[in-house]
Design a protein around this motif. Structure first.
Motif, PDB file in Angstrom:
ATOM      1  N   TYR A 143       0.678  -1.256  -0.056  1.00  0.00           N
ATOM      2  CA  TYR A 143       0.043  -0.051   0.133  1.00  0.00           C
ATOM      3  C   TYR A 143       0.959   1.129   0.078  1.00  0.00           C
ATOM      4  CZ  TYR A 143      -3.671  -3.382   1.574  1.00  0.00           C
ATOM      5  OH  TYR A 143      -4.231  -4.351   1.441  1.00  0.00           O
ATOM      6  N   CYS A 174     -12.704   8.064  -5.998  1.00  0.00           N
ATOM      7  CA  CYS A 174     -12.033   6.958  -6.493  1.00  0.00           C
ATOM      8  C   CYS A 174     -13.335   5.682  -6.507  1.00  0.00           C
ATOM      9  CB  CYS A 174     -11.067   6.139  -5.559  1.00  0.00           C
ATOM     10  SG  CYS A 174     -11.486   5.490  -4.148  1.00  0.00           S
ATOM     11  N   GLU A 196     -12.371   4.783 -12.223  1.00  0.00           N
ATOM     12  CA  GLU A 196     -11.336   3.607 -11.941  1.00  0.00           C
ATOM     13  C   GLU A 196     -10.091   4.000 -12.241  1.00  0.00           C
ATOM     14  OE1 GLU A 196     -11.955   0.707 -15.130  1.00  0.00           O
ATOM     15  OE2 GLU A 196     -11.468   2.337 -16.848  1.00  0.00           O
ATOM     16  N   ASN A 197      -9.719   5.465 -12.583  1.00  0.00           N
ATOM     17  CA  ASN A 197      -8.529   6.009 -12.944  1.00  0.00           C
ATOM     18  C   ASN A 197      -8.217   6.856 -11.760  1.00  0.00           C
ATOM     19  OD1 ASN A 197      -7.918   4.329 -15.482  1.00  0.00           O
ATOM     20  ND2 ASN A 197      -9.106   5.662 -16.535  1.00  0.00           N
ATOM     21  N   VAL A 206      -6.700   6.903  -8.018  1.00  0.00           N
ATOM     22  CA  VAL A 206      -6.118   6.082  -7.226  1.00  0.00           C
ATOM     23  C   VAL A 206      -7.114   5.826  -5.870  1.00  0.00           C
ATOM     24  CG1 VAL A 206      -4.323   5.743  -5.511  1.00  0.00           C
ATOM     25  CG2 VAL A 206      -3.804   6.677  -7.561  1.00  0.00           C
ATOM     26  N   GLU A 207      -7.229   4.692  -5.448  1.00  0.00           N
ATOM     27  CA  GLU A 207      -8.045   4.103  -4.511  1.00  0.00           C
ATOM     28  C   GLU A 207      -7.580   4.340  -3.202  1.00  0.00           C
ATOM     29  OE1 GLU A 207     -10.285  -0.292  -3.032  1.00  0.00           O
ATOM     30  OE2 GLU A 207      -9.219  -0.239  -5.054  1.00  0.00           O
ATOM     31  N   GLU A 232      -4.211   2.418  -2.414  1.00  0.00           N
ATOM     32  CA  GLU A 232      -3.535   1.215  -3.399  1.00  0.00           C
ATOM     33  C   GLU A 232      -2.088   1.780  -3.680  1.00  0.00           C
ATOM     34  OE1 GLU A 232      -4.872   0.636  -7.601  1.00  0.00           O
ATOM     35  OE2 GLU A 232      -6.036   2.480  -7.005  1.00  0.00           O
ATOM     36  N   TYR A 233      -1.087   0.871  -3.894  1.00  0.00           N
ATOM     37  CA  TYR A 233       0.228   1.027  -4.254  1.00  0.00           C
ATOM     38  C   TYR A 233       0.172   0.955  -5.773  1.00  0.00           C
ATOM     39  CZ  TYR A 233       5.138   0.508  -5.163  1.00  0.00           C
ATOM     40  OH  TYR A 233       6.508   0.776  -5.584  1.00  0.00           O
ATOM     41  N   CYS A 234       0.615   2.028  -6.252  1.00  0.00           N
ATOM     42  CA  CYS A 234       0.804   1.963  -7.963  1.00  0.00           C
ATOM     43  C   CYS A 234       2.336   1.875  -8.045  1.00  0.00           C
ATOM     44  CB  CYS A 234       0.405   3.212  -8.796  1.00  0.00           C
ATOM     45  SG  CYS A 234      -1.632   3.313  -8.475  1.00  0.00           S
ATOM     46  N   GLU A 235       2.755   0.840  -9.059  1.00  0.00           N
ATOM     47  CA  GLU A 235       4.081   0.770  -9.136  1.00  0.00           C
ATOM     48  C   GLU A 235       5.010   1.424 -10.022  1.00  0.00           C
ATOM     49  OE1 GLU A 235       5.004  -3.568 -10.094  1.00  0.00           O
ATOM     50  OE2 GLU A 235       3.263  -4.112  -9.247  1.00  0.00           O
ATOM     51  N   ARG A 263      -0.947   1.384 -12.303  1.00  0.00           N
ATOM     52  CA  ARG A 263      -1.209  -0.063 -11.581  1.00  0.00           C
ATOM     53  C   ARG A 263      -0.153  -1.121 -12.098  1.00  0.00           C
ATOM     54  NH1 ARG A 263      -6.359   2.211 -11.822  1.00  0.00           N
ATOM     55  NH2 ARG A 263      -7.121   2.785  -9.762  1.00  0.00           N
ATOM     56  N   ARG A 264       0.011  -0.856 -13.432  1.00  0.00           N
ATOM     57  CA  ARG A 264       0.764  -2.005 -14.162  1.00  0.00           C
ATOM     58  C   ARG A 264      -0.028  -3.493 -14.310  1.00  0.00           C
ATOM     59  NH1 ARG A 264       6.582  -1.489 -16.375  1.00  0.00           N
ATOM     60  NH2 ARG A 264       6.745   0.526 -16.144  1.00  0.00           N
TER      61      ARG A 264
END
Length: 140
Positions: A31, A63, A67-68, A70-71, A86-89, A139-140
């Motif tokens: 996260y 959010c 969907e775009n 970040v949650e 949420e963790y976005c890579e 998110r990848r």
């Protein structure tokens, strides 16, 4: 130094602005946790804490609408103000550094998703104020 917040183990600092953003882990999941800088927390007035909560609530609502965006998983002001996301890579800056440049089609696709997310935010009266490649997360 803070090692944990609300059951999330803080792993490393991954970003700073008016807040610190930490990579965190809980139950094997990654996260991102946004925490106002320590020197700001000490001086927070009641109104500022309420403002922080309102911003977190609105972000969570946004959010859920698109969907775009970040949650937001959870937020609170105790033991200190924080928002778990949420963790976005990766982000657009890293992608551009890796690829050099994007095709017209890729640019159009990304621009459309950004515009759609901003449209939702603006519909609810939210202005981002810091749109830059580092803040366009994937998110990848």
């Amino acid at each position: 130094m803070l090692n944990e917040i609300a059951g999330y183990r803080l792993i490393k600092l991954i970003g700073t602005n008016g807040s610190e953003v930490w990579l965190a882990e809980k139950n094997g999941e990654k996260y991102a946790i946004k925490i106002p800088r320590a020197n700001l927390i000490k001086t927070f007035r009641k109104e500022e804490l309420e403002g922080f909560l309102e911003k977190a609530k609105m972000w969570k609502k946004l959010c859920e609408k698109h969907e775009n965006i970040v949650e937001v998983r959870e937020y609170d002001i105790k033991p200190l103000p924080f928002i778990v996301m949420e963790y976005c890579e990766t982000n657009l800056r890293k992608i551009l550094k890796e690829k050099g440049k994007l095709s017209i089609e890729e640019c159009e696709k990304i621009a459309l998703k950004i515009a759609e997310a901003l449209d939702v935010a603006h519909h609810y009266g939210v202005v981002h104020r810091d749109i830059k490649p580092e803040n366009i997360l994937f998110r990848r």
